[in-house]
Design a protein around this motif. Structure first.
Motif, PDB file in Angstrom:
ATOM      1  N   ALA A  47       0.846  -1.195   0.000  1.00  0.00           N
ATOM      2  CA  ALA A  47       0.000   0.000   0.000  1.00  0.00           C
ATOM      3  C   ALA A  47       0.880   1.244   0.000  1.00  0.00           C
ATOM      4  CB  ALA A  47      -0.909  -0.012   1.229  1.00  0.00           C
ATOM      5  N   GLY A  48       0.448   2.259  -0.733  1.00  0.00           N
ATOM      6  CA  GLY A  48       1.202   3.503  -0.818  1.00  0.00           C
ATOM      7  C   GLY A  48       2.233   3.527  -1.918  1.00  0.00           C
ATOM      8  N   THR A  49       2.391   2.412  -2.638  1.00  0.00           N
ATOM      9  CA  THR A  49       3.337   2.344  -3.755  1.00  0.00           C
ATOM     10  C   THR A  49       2.614   2.712  -5.045  1.00  0.00           C
ATOM     11  OG1 THR A  49       4.594   0.591  -2.672  1.00  0.00           O
ATOM     12  CG2 THR A  49       4.924   0.872  -5.036  1.00  0.00           C
ATOM     13  N   THR A  50       3.145   3.664  -5.786  1.00  0.00           N
ATOM     14  CA  THR A  50       2.561   4.078  -7.054  1.00  0.00           C
ATOM     15  C   THR A  50       3.171   3.261  -8.189  1.00  0.00           C
ATOM     16  OG1 THR A  50       2.247   6.338  -6.258  1.00  0.00           O
ATOM     17  CG2 THR A  50       2.185   6.005  -8.634  1.00  0.00           C
ATOM     18  N   VAL A  51       2.317   2.695  -9.011  1.00  0.00           N
ATOM     19  CA  VAL A  51       2.786   1.957 -10.183  1.00  0.00           C
ATOM     20  C   VAL A  51       2.819   2.907 -11.376  1.00  0.00           C
ATOM     21  CG1 VAL A  51       2.317   0.056 -11.773  1.00  0.00           C
ATOM     22  CG2 VAL A  51       1.911  -0.229  -9.315  1.00  0.00           C
ATOM     23  N   VAL A  52       3.928   2.897 -12.091  1.00  0.00           N
ATOM     24  CA  VAL A  52       4.123   3.758 -13.265  1.00  0.00           C
ATOM     25  C   VAL A  52       4.307   2.854 -14.476  1.00  0.00           C
ATOM     26  CG1 VAL A  52       5.520   5.566 -14.321  1.00  0.00           C
ATOM     27  CG2 VAL A  52       5.240   5.493 -11.825  1.00  0.00           C
ATOM     28  N   THR A  53       3.510   3.090 -15.497  1.00  0.00           N
ATOM     29  CA  THR A  53       3.625   2.297 -16.715  1.00  0.00           C
ATOM     30  C   THR A  53       3.398   3.183 -17.929  1.00  0.00           C
ATOM     31  OG1 THR A  53       2.921   0.237 -17.777  1.00  0.00           O
ATOM     32  CG2 THR A  53       1.208   1.563 -16.752  1.00  0.00           C
ATOM     33  N   PHE A  54       3.544   2.625 -19.119  1.00  0.00           N
ATOM     34  CA  PHE A  54       3.390   3.372 -20.362  1.00  0.00           C
ATOM     35  C   PHE A  54       2.117   2.935 -21.081  1.00  0.00           C
ATOM     36  CE2 PHE A  54       7.896   3.778 -19.541  1.00  0.00           C
ATOM     37  CZ  PHE A  54       8.233   5.037 -20.018  1.00  0.00           C
ATOM     38  N   ASP A  55       1.548   3.839 -21.863  1.00  0.00           N
ATOM     39  CA  ASP A  55       0.355   3.509 -22.652  1.00  0.00           C
ATOM     40  C   ASP A  55       0.655   2.509 -23.762  1.00  0.00           C
ATOM     41  OD1 ASP A  55      -1.227   5.179 -21.166  1.00  0.00           O
ATOM     42  OD2 ASP A  55      -1.106   6.870 -22.555  1.00  0.00           O
ATOM     43  N   ALA A  56       1.917   2.163 -23.944  1.00  0.00           N
ATOM     44  CA  ALA A  56       2.310   1.239 -25.013  1.00  0.00           C
ATOM     45  C   ALA A  56       2.272  -0.219 -24.571  1.00  0.00           C
ATOM     46  CB  ALA A  56       3.722   1.581 -25.497  1.00  0.00           C
ATOM     47  N   GLU A  57       1.763  -0.493 -23.381  1.00  0.00           N
ATOM     48  CA  GLU A  57       1.853  -1.842 -22.832  1.00  0.00           C
ATOM     49  C   GLU A  57       0.736  -2.760 -23.329  1.00  0.00           C
ATOM     50  OE1 GLU A  57       4.357  -2.960 -20.808  1.00  0.00           O
ATOM     51  OE2 GLU A  57       5.254  -1.002 -21.226  1.00  0.00           O
TER      52      GLU A  57
END
Length: 400
Positions: free
Chosen positions: A102-112
């Motif tokens: 909890a409290g961890t932000t997931v960062v990803t790309f729209d290319a996934e």
């Protein structure tokens, strides 16, 4: 020499026969002959894993844990890492999403791929980069703005374009900001080494059916601490160390915590066997055939390759393309029915990305034209021949 099990010939509507050209390997790869042999050898000894003291149970348990050890070594895991068997890459990434603190932000790309877009809770989604360098700089800027811990989730090789992402540079950027990085290696694993240490990754996920081991197994490999701290992904036998009379449960640590139920012994052994074989495979011919396919597509006036980073970007054996003025479903049916060529058509479980790339590809050919609603993907691998590539190009030249 590594080879696959595949039909040698299929019948065409005119009654003739021709060798099947399997150019849909990126979706589901055929079975390696050594994998089929390993499975056949194990089946008479198939029994309970981690349950039972008989000869079948002992052999099955030993084979299962040896498969885990093979994956541990093949993936370059270190002392802080563990290997959990899953059903496939999607299952592995959903498991990781389950254990993210909890409290961890997931960062990803729209290319996934959807498998790396949809499991995360309220992720930060970054736009589609136009180069590998832009991917790194975009991630750097995003992580600078985040106030707390983060997990970066990114593909190693696009399932739409085949282009390689700069994983080592993205990992260095993530770690500089105190973030972890998870790598969807589903499309990289069939075409090259996946080494957690070399890539700088904290987690990798892959599927057996992509690496010529189509027996329903996948892997999440990486740092054990989040996995050991989270409640089990599935609750049930195998995950439990003890259950008291009042149903208080003490869960196992380690892989067993997230492998409840009877495990997929055959899938695990098949996957480990395939990884050993691929480590010894010479993929030079695959690279040559992909270059031949791309050059042939570039010569067709109404066909345009989809791409993210530019024509010279390094890639694996995947080529997707738009065909103007033709129904893609109809064309793929003609390829399969009349010419024994298997391809994939659609948006490839990466709908936002593929629609964008279809628009860009259409603009390069004819800015006034409407982009097609789907693309065609041809993917090469073990078993692909020059004749397969040339047959596809000949049909495209005739039909477009």
């Amino acid at each position: 020499m590594v080879s696959v099990l595949s039909p040698t010939e299929v019948k065409l509507p005119d009654g003739s026969s021709v060798e099947f050209a399997n150019l849909d390997i990126a979706a589901t790869a055929p079975c390696l002959d050594v994998v089929a042999a390993a499975v056949a050898d194990l089946l008479p000894w198939y029994g309970s894993v981690h349950r039972g003291a008989g000869a079948l149970a002992r052999r099955s348990t030993r084979e299962y844990e040896q498969a885990r050890e093979t994956l541990y070594e093949h993936l370059g895991c270190g002392p802080q890492d563990t290997v959990v068997f899953t059903r496939n890459t999607t299952d592995a990434l959903n498991l990781l999403a389950h254990v993210v603190p909890a409290g961890t932000t997931v960062v990803t790309f729209d290319a996934e791929h959807h498998a790396n877009l949809l499991p995360w809770r309220e992720p930060v989604r970054l736009g589609v980069p136009r180069s590998a360098a832009e991917a790194v700089s975009t991630l750097d800027g995003a992580l600078r703005r985040l106030p707390g811990p983060a997990l970066v989730a990114v593909t190693a090789a696009s399932n739409v374009t085949g282009e390689l992402w700069p994983i080592a540079e993205l990992a260095e950027t993530a770690h500089r900001h105190g973030a972890r990085i998870a790598v969807d290696a589903a499309q990289l694993a069939p075409h090259g080494p996946v080494d957690i240490t070399a890539l700088g990754a904290d987690y990798v996920a892959l599927s057996g059916h992509k690496v010529y081991a189509p027996f329903g197994a996948g892997v999440l490999a990486g740092r054990a601490d989040w996995l050991d701290a989270a409640p089990p992904y599935l609750s049930g036998g195998g995950a439990t160390a003890a259950v008291s009379s009042d149903f208080t449960v003490r869960w196992h640590d380690g892989p067993a915590r997230h492998e409840a139920g009877t495990p997929n012994l055959i899938g695990a052994v098949a996957l480990a066997t395939a990884c050993r074989a691929l480590a010894e495979a010479d993929l030079t011919e695959e690279h040559r055939l992909v270059a031949r396919l791309r050059a042939g597509i570039a010569a067709l006036p109404r066909v345009e390759e989809l791409r993210l980073f530019g024509p010279e970007a390094p890639r694996v054996g995947i080529v997707s393309f738009a065909v103007l003025g033709r129904d893609h479903d109809q064309l793929s049916t003609i390829l399969g029915r009349d010419h024994a060529i298997g391809v994939r058509t659609g948006l490839f479980c990466a709908h936002p990305l593929t629609r964008r790339l279809l628009r860009e590809a259409t603009d390069r050919l004819d800015p006034a034209a409407e982009p097609p609603g789907a693309a065609i993907r041809a993917s090469a691998g073990i078993g692909t021949t020059e004749e397969h590539i040339d047959r596809l190009l000949a049909v495209l030249a005739d039909r477009t």
